[in-house]
Write a protein that holds these residues in place. Structure first.
Motif, PDB file in Angstrom:
ATOM      1  N   ALA A 405       0.847  -1.198   0.000  1.00  0.00           N
ATOM      2  CA  ALA A 405       0.000   0.000   0.000  1.00  0.00           C
ATOM      3  C   ALA A 405       0.877   1.241   0.000  1.00  0.00           C
ATOM      4  O   ALA A 405       1.663   1.453   0.909  1.00  0.00           O
ATOM      5  CB  ALA A 405      -0.919  -0.012   1.218  1.00  0.00           C
ATOM      6  N   LEU A 406       0.763   2.045  -1.046  1.00  0.00           N
ATOM      7  CA  LEU A 406       1.475   3.319  -1.143  1.00  0.00           C
ATOM      8  C   LEU A 406       0.451   4.366  -1.554  1.00  0.00           C
ATOM      9  O   LEU A 406       0.344   4.735  -2.720  1.00  0.00           O
ATOM     10  CB  LEU A 406       2.591   3.252  -2.186  1.00  0.00           C
ATOM     11  CG  LEU A 406       3.911   2.607  -1.776  1.00  0.00           C
ATOM     12  CD1 LEU A 406       4.806   2.421  -2.987  1.00  0.00           C
ATOM     13  CD2 LEU A 406       4.623   3.450  -0.735  1.00  0.00           C
ATOM     14  N   ALA A 407      -0.326   4.812  -0.598  1.00  0.00           N
ATOM     15  CA  ALA A 407      -1.452   5.680  -0.923  1.00  0.00           C
ATOM     16  C   ALA A 407      -0.995   7.090  -1.257  1.00  0.00           C
ATOM     17  O   ALA A 407      -0.036   7.601  -0.685  1.00  0.00           O
ATOM     18  CB  ALA A 407      -2.433   5.723   0.246  1.00  0.00           C
ATOM     19  N   MET A 408      -1.699   7.725  -2.211  1.00  0.00           N
ATOM     20  CA  MET A 408      -1.483   9.138  -2.494  1.00  0.00           C
ATOM     21  C   MET A 408      -2.144   9.961  -1.389  1.00  0.00           C
ATOM     22  O   MET A 408      -3.097   9.520  -0.752  1.00  0.00           O
ATOM     23  CB  MET A 408      -2.112   9.499  -3.840  1.00  0.00           C
ATOM     24  CG  MET A 408      -1.428   8.856  -5.031  1.00  0.00           C
ATOM     25  SD  MET A 408       0.194   9.572  -5.367  1.00  0.00           S
ATOM     26  CE  MET A 408      -0.291  11.142  -6.078  1.00  0.00           C
ATOM     27  N   PRO A 409      -1.652  11.185  -1.137  1.00  0.00           N
ATOM     28  CA  PRO A 409      -2.308  12.051  -0.150  1.00  0.00           C
ATOM     29  C   PRO A 409      -3.745  12.356  -0.579  1.00  0.00           C
ATOM     30  O   PRO A 409      -4.087  12.296  -1.762  1.00  0.00           O
ATOM     31  CB  PRO A 409      -1.445  13.321  -0.171  1.00  0.00           C
ATOM     32  CG  PRO A 409      -0.149  12.917  -0.755  1.00  0.00           C
ATOM     33  CD  PRO A 409      -0.441  11.809  -1.708  1.00  0.00           C
ATOM     34  N   GLU A 410      -4.565  12.705   0.404  1.00  0.00           N
ATOM     35  CA  GLU A 410      -5.956  13.037   0.099  1.00  0.00           C
ATOM     36  C   GLU A 410      -6.011  14.301  -0.755  1.00  0.00           C
ATOM     37  O   GLU A 410      -5.333  15.290  -0.491  1.00  0.00           O
ATOM     38  CB  GLU A 410      -6.735  13.259   1.401  1.00  0.00           C
ATOM     39  CG  GLU A 410      -8.216  13.507   1.179  1.00  0.00           C
ATOM     40  CD  GLU A 410      -8.976  13.681   2.481  1.00  0.00           C
ATOM     41  OE1 GLU A 410     -10.172  14.015   2.428  1.00  0.00           O
ATOM     42  OE2 GLU A 410      -8.360  13.483   3.547  1.00  0.00           O
ATOM     43  N   LEU A 411      -6.838  14.252  -1.808  1.00  0.00           N
ATOM     44  CA  LEU A 411      -6.976  15.375  -2.730  1.00  0.00           C
ATOM     45  C   LEU A 411      -8.272  16.123  -2.461  1.00  0.00           C
ATOM     46  O   LEU A 411      -9.247  15.542  -1.967  1.00  0.00           O
ATOM     47  CB  LEU A 411      -6.961  14.880  -4.177  1.00  0.00           C
ATOM     48  CG  LEU A 411      -5.691  14.167  -4.635  1.00  0.00           C
ATOM     49  CD1 LEU A 411      -5.862  13.625  -6.052  1.00  0.00           C
ATOM     50  CD2 LEU A 411      -4.491  15.110  -4.583  1.00  0.00           C
ATOM     51  N   PRO A 412      -8.321  17.422  -2.773  1.00  0.00           N
ATOM     52  CA  PRO A 412      -9.586  18.155  -2.606  1.00  0.00           C
ATOM     53  C   PRO A 412     -10.666  17.594  -3.517  1.00  0.00           C
ATOM     54  O   PRO A 412     -10.380  17.107  -4.616  1.00  0.00           O
ATOM     55  CB  PRO A 412      -9.214  19.593  -2.988  1.00  0.00           C
ATOM     56  CG  PRO A 412      -7.962  19.487  -3.787  1.00  0.00           C
ATOM     57  CD  PRO A 412      -7.239  18.282  -3.273  1.00  0.00           C
ATOM     58  N   ARG A 413     -11.910  17.676  -3.066  1.00  0.00           N
ATOM     59  CA  ARG A 413     -13.025  17.149  -3.846  1.00  0.00           C
ATOM     60  C   ARG A 413     -13.565  18.208  -4.800  1.00  0.00           C
ATOM     61  O   ARG A 413     -13.597  19.386  -4.465  1.00  0.00           O
ATOM     62  CB  ARG A 413     -14.147  16.669  -2.917  1.00  0.00           C
ATOM     63  CG  ARG A 413     -13.764  15.466  -2.080  1.00  0.00           C
ATOM     64  CD  ARG A 413     -14.909  15.033  -1.193  1.00  0.00           C
ATOM     65  NE  ARG A 413     -15.242  16.061  -0.206  1.00  0.00           N
ATOM     66  CZ  ARG A 413     -16.267  16.003   0.621  1.00  0.00           C
ATOM     67  NH1 ARG A 413     -17.092  14.971   0.571  1.00  0.00           N
ATOM     68  NH2 ARG A 413     -16.492  16.968   1.496  1.00  0.00           N
ATOM     69  N   PRO A 414     -14.015  17.795  -6.002  1.00  0.00           N
ATOM     70  CA  PRO A 414     -14.596  18.768  -6.935  1.00  0.00           C
ATOM     71  C   PRO A 414     -15.889  19.349  -6.375  1.00  0.00           C
ATOM     72  O   PRO A 414     -16.690  18.637  -5.758  1.00  0.00           O
ATOM     73  CB  PRO A 414     -14.868  17.934  -8.196  1.00  0.00           C
ATOM     74  CG  PRO A 414     -14.928  16.521  -7.727  1.00  0.00           C
ATOM     75  CD  PRO A 414     -14.017  16.431  -6.542  1.00  0.00           C
ATOM     76  N   VAL A 415     -16.088  20.674  -6.575  1.00  0.00           N
ATOM     77  CA  VAL A 415     -17.273  21.334  -6.018  1.00  0.00           C
ATOM     78  C   VAL A 415     -18.050  22.130  -7.062  1.00  0.00           C
ATOM     79  O   VAL A 415     -19.204  22.481  -6.829  1.00  0.00           O
ATOM     80  CB  VAL A 415     -16.885  22.277  -4.852  1.00  0.00           C
ATOM     81  CG1 VAL A 415     -16.392  21.485  -3.662  1.00  0.00           C
ATOM     82  CG2 VAL A 415     -15.822  23.293  -5.277  1.00  0.00           C
ATOM     83  N   MET A 416     -17.441  22.442  -8.205  1.00  0.00           N
ATOM     84  CA  MET A 416     -18.130  23.230  -9.227  1.00  0.00           C
ATOM     85  C   MET A 416     -18.528  22.314 -10.380  1.00  0.00           C
ATOM     86  O   MET A 416     -17.663  21.777 -11.079  1.00  0.00           O
ATOM     87  CB  MET A 416     -17.235  24.363  -9.734  1.00  0.00           C
ATOM     88  CG  MET A 416     -16.811  25.338  -8.649  1.00  0.00           C
ATOM     89  SD  MET A 416     -18.200  26.145  -7.830  1.00  0.00           S
ATOM     90  CE  MET A 416     -18.887  27.081  -9.176  1.00  0.00           C
ATOM     91  N   ALA A 417     -19.831  22.136 -10.585  1.00  0.00           N
ATOM     92  CA  ALA A 417     -20.329  21.201 -11.588  1.00  0.00           C
ATOM     93  C   ALA A 417     -21.014  21.949 -12.728  1.00  0.00           C
ATOM     94  O   ALA A 417     -21.792  22.877 -12.501  1.00  0.00           O
ATOM     95  CB  ALA A 417     -21.303  20.214 -10.944  1.00  0.00           C
ATOM     96  N   PHE A 418     -20.715  21.529 -13.956  1.00  0.00           N
ATOM     97  CA  PHE A 418     -21.321  22.112 -15.147  1.00  0.00           C
ATOM     98  C   PHE A 418     -21.906  20.992 -16.004  1.00  0.00           C
ATOM     99  O   PHE A 418     -21.353  19.889 -16.058  1.00  0.00           O
ATOM    100  CB  PHE A 418     -20.291  22.867 -15.989  1.00  0.00           C
ATOM    101  CG  PHE A 418     -19.767  24.123 -15.354  1.00  0.00           C
ATOM    102  CD1 PHE A 418     -20.232  25.359 -15.742  1.00  0.00           C
ATOM    103  CD2 PHE A 418     -18.804  24.074 -14.357  1.00  0.00           C
ATOM    104  CE1 PHE A 418     -19.750  26.529 -15.159  1.00  0.00           C
ATOM    105  CE2 PHE A 418     -18.311  25.220 -13.769  1.00  0.00           C
ATOM    106  CZ  PHE A 418     -18.792  26.455 -14.169  1.00  0.00           C
TER     107      PHE A 418
END
Length: 707
Positions: A405-418
């Motif tokens: 297991a070599l997890a990537m850091p947590e990324l911000p979630r998308p909030v603007m939807a089109f």
């Protein structure tokens, strides 16, 4: 270089020349947008002789900004890897975007490097993007060096920036260089380790010359040198004792102490210069190899107990994919960092996510978009490989039987939807496939089909994020789309209990349809889910028809009675009913369940819910009043403020509907110096007058659609 015999099964038998991990430097260039990271990368490559012409961001000729949209916007959108050599060392340099829309690449680069070089604008000082990435680097335990750039600009002030750095990041931020001259008169730096001046009269390679420290700078340089030696001496009891006794400490001892302190996160050197004029960049190259740690000196990422990474070259390889580039013709190009073992061309590795084996073709060394084939990549080093079948960002490739297991850091979630609409119906399938490819490249993108409207939705971190996606659809894949304004994901719920009785009866000759059910619905709260409870006694509705009732209820919940939005926060109890031994069927009870729910909801005080966002706005102190007033006008509720040395972090909760155009408005309010982030907090009831307007708008759209 070292030579290593490949493990059995890793590829072709034989030995291969690998880089010695002790002579590798993995460096991420990070910082706020507009601080000059790409120009600095260009200057470093030019000084090192990796390129023979100094490119310009303004002219679109830099090595690391190779995509057409990057050149058109004059900004980095994707991370770029540049691999080159300096003084016998191999440097893997990753130029990262500073725009928050593309922060995923900066976070991924921090994950795979031992060192972060923070580039700071000498005129603007420490900006919000720098602070956020510093916190990420601190969480990952990275060594950090600061380069104060653009000291030839108007209002540039090295002393003021250094004080800001100390205020934000602690007292162990210390200058290792000071500038000679200021603004347009800036012409060189004083190296405080050896107390020598280096002047760059012209921005050509080889024009940096050693000189005497100017008399007017001698006192200032001595003051900064004393501060540096105080910090260096604290790193060792022996050095401290010798320093206090006035004994001379050699260049080699200072450099060794600095490297140890930087590696341990106990000291953060500050260099300075101007990338576009090539001032200070030669000294920075030397600092990369002298003051920064190698992969061999930094602890490898922790894994599950009993499964450590050794960092050795002669064990099965373990590599992490940290960047994927999508191309409609060449396929995907995956950039990887090898943690142990040797990855070799024409080998096979296991993908830990899919459980499938991937054929590794020709490995590549990158210099922006240029590449050269390499036979193998060893521990601590970087490489690239094209046309892997199903490998994306965050995947582990390994020669082990099971992937660690070599997890990537947590990324911000998308909030603007089109909503995305192709120019022609013939392009619909092509658009879907192209968006899937771009999602492989950028894990902060979300593409899905809205079950309520049937629209294809693209969600990103900011409107600019989505606009870049649309541009790449046209430029790379030849499809054009229109963006519709983002839709707010409203929901509906109920406020009280209600009961309903529905009977579905149809007789048209032959076998008919019959179903009868009584339900009770109850509120579970705005953020509640859905519960279905079977309370039938005596078999009045046979057990095989109960799931059909639930299915009918769920289908009815997809469009509520207020404005047609999905329903949540409801418990449904089936309490009574009737059936016919011949005419009852699953479809009949499904219809009856749907009818009963719609009737009950109309009597249960239905209301409209809206998403409430938790917003963090970082602005200059003088703009705080305007920003808070604007948030109040958006129906926001301030939660608090935190001053942080010239800027203030304002926290608030604001309805998503009021934040759709916030980015442009914040730039206007703060002169482009404000930044914000937001995430979903919860759902709340929409005020009655606003709910009435939304319902009317939805009804109007429905009438237009039917027409």
């Amino acid at each position: 270089m070292v030579r290593c015999r490949l493990p059995t099964g890793a590829g072709k038998e034989g030995t291969v020349a690998l880089e010695d991990p002790r002579r590798i430097r993995n460096v991420a260039l990070v910082g706020h947008r507009g601080s000059g990271k790409t120009s600095l990368a260009e200057a470093l490559l030019y000084e090192a002789g990796a390129i023979d012409r100094l490119g310009s961001v303004a002219e679109g000729t830099t090595t690391c900004d190779s995509q057409p949209d990057e050149r058109a916007r004059r900004m980095s959108i994707s991370a770029a890897l540049a691999q080159f050599r300096w003084r016998g060392y191999k440097i893997n340099l990753i130029d990262t975007p500073g725009e928050p829309s593309f922060v995923a690449d900066a976070i991924a680069a921090l994950r795979v490097c031992e060192t972060a070089v923070f580039v700071v604008n000498g005129a603007m000082g420490v900006e919000v993007g720098t602070e956020r990435l510093w916190q990420r680097a601190e969480e990952l335990g990275l060594a950090r060096l600061v380069f104060v750039n653009m000291l030839d600009r108007e209002r540039a002030d090295f002393d003021a920036v250094l004080e800001q750095l100390k205020e934000r990041f602690g007292p162990h931020v210390v200058a290792t260089e000071v500038p000679i001259g200021s603004e347009q008169e800036f012409r060189g730096v004083v190296d405080l380790v050896d107390m020598k001046a280096f002047v760059t009269p012209r921005p050509e390679r080889g024009q940096t010359v050693e000189a005497e420290i100017p008399d007017e700078l001698a006192e200032r340089a001595e003051k900064y040198r004393e501060r540096l030696m105080d910090e260096v001496a604290e790193l060792s009891d022996e050095l401290m004792e010798r320093y206090l006794e006035g004994e001379a400490i050699s260049h080699e001892e200072i450099v060794a102490a600095l490297e140890r302190g930087v590696s341990e996160g106990r000291i953060f050197p500050v260099a300075c210069g101007s990338a576009t004029r090539n001032i200070g960049t030669l000294r920075l190259l030397d600092a990369l190899v002298e003051d920064l740690p190698s992969p061999a000196e930094i602890a490898l990422p922790s894994l599950a107990a009993g499964d450590p990474l050794s960092g050795a070259a002669d064990v099965p390889p373990v590599a992490l994919v940290f960047k994927t580039l999508a191309d409609p013709y060449a396929g995907t190009l995956n950039l990887l960092r090898v943690y142990e073992g040797t990855v070799r061309s024409e080998s096979q590795l296991l993908n830990g996510r899919t459980g499938q084996r991937e054929r590794v073709g020709q490995l590549l060394s990158l210099l922006g978009k240029s590449s050269e084939p390499v036979e193998a990549v060893g521990p601590g080093d970087f490489g690239a490989v094209a046309k892997l079948k199903d490998t994306h960002v965050g995947d582990v490739l390994t020669g082990r039987k099971e992937a660690p297991a070599l997890a990537m850091p947590e990324l911000p979630r998308p909030v603007m939807a089109f909503a995305v609409e192709p120019h022609s119906r013939a392009d619909e399938d092509k658009v879907t496939g192209a968006l899937a490819r771009l999602c492989e490249e950028d894990p902060t993108l979300d593409v899905h089909r809205d079950p309520q409207t049937g629209e294809l939705i693209v969600a990103g971190l900011t409107p600019m994020h989505v606009e870049v996606v649309v541009g790449r659809l046209k430029e790379r894949f030849g499809v054009e789309v229109d963006l519709k304004p983002p839709r707010v994901p409203y929901r509906e719920t109920i406020t009280r209990q209600a009961r309903a009785h529905a009977r579905h009866k149809k007789q048209t000759g032959g076998r008919g349809q019959f179903a009868d059910c009584h339900i009770v619905i109850e509120p579970l709260g705005a953020d509640g889910g859905f519960e279905f409870v079977d309370e039938i006694r005596g078999g009045v509705i046979p057990g095989q028809f109960i799931p059909a009732v639930e299915k009918g209820v769920r289908e009815a919940m997809s469009a509520g009675v207020v404005a047609g939005y999905p329903v949540q926060g409801v418990r449904v109890r089936v309490v009574d009913g009737k059936h016919h031994p011949v005419d009852s069927s699953e479809i009949a009870f499904k219809i009856a369940g749907s009818m009963a729910f719609k009737q009950a909801m109309a009597e249960a005080g239905p209301v409209l819910l809206e998403p409430i966002m938790r917003v963090t706005v970082t602005v200059p102190d003088e703009c705080v009043g305007d920003v808070i007033g604007d948030l109040n006008a958006r129906r926001g509720r301030p939660l608090g403020m935190e001053p942080r040395g010239g800027v203030t972090e304002v926290r608030a909760e604001v309805p998503m509907a009021e934040m759709l155009s916030y980015g442009a408005d914040l730039r206007s309010l703060t002169g482009g110096r404000g930044d914000y982030a937001m995430e979903l907090a919860r759902y709340e009831q929409v005020p009655a007058q606003i709910a009435k307007r939304i319902a009317a708008e939805e009804a109007g759209e429905a009438v237009t659609a039917k027409a």
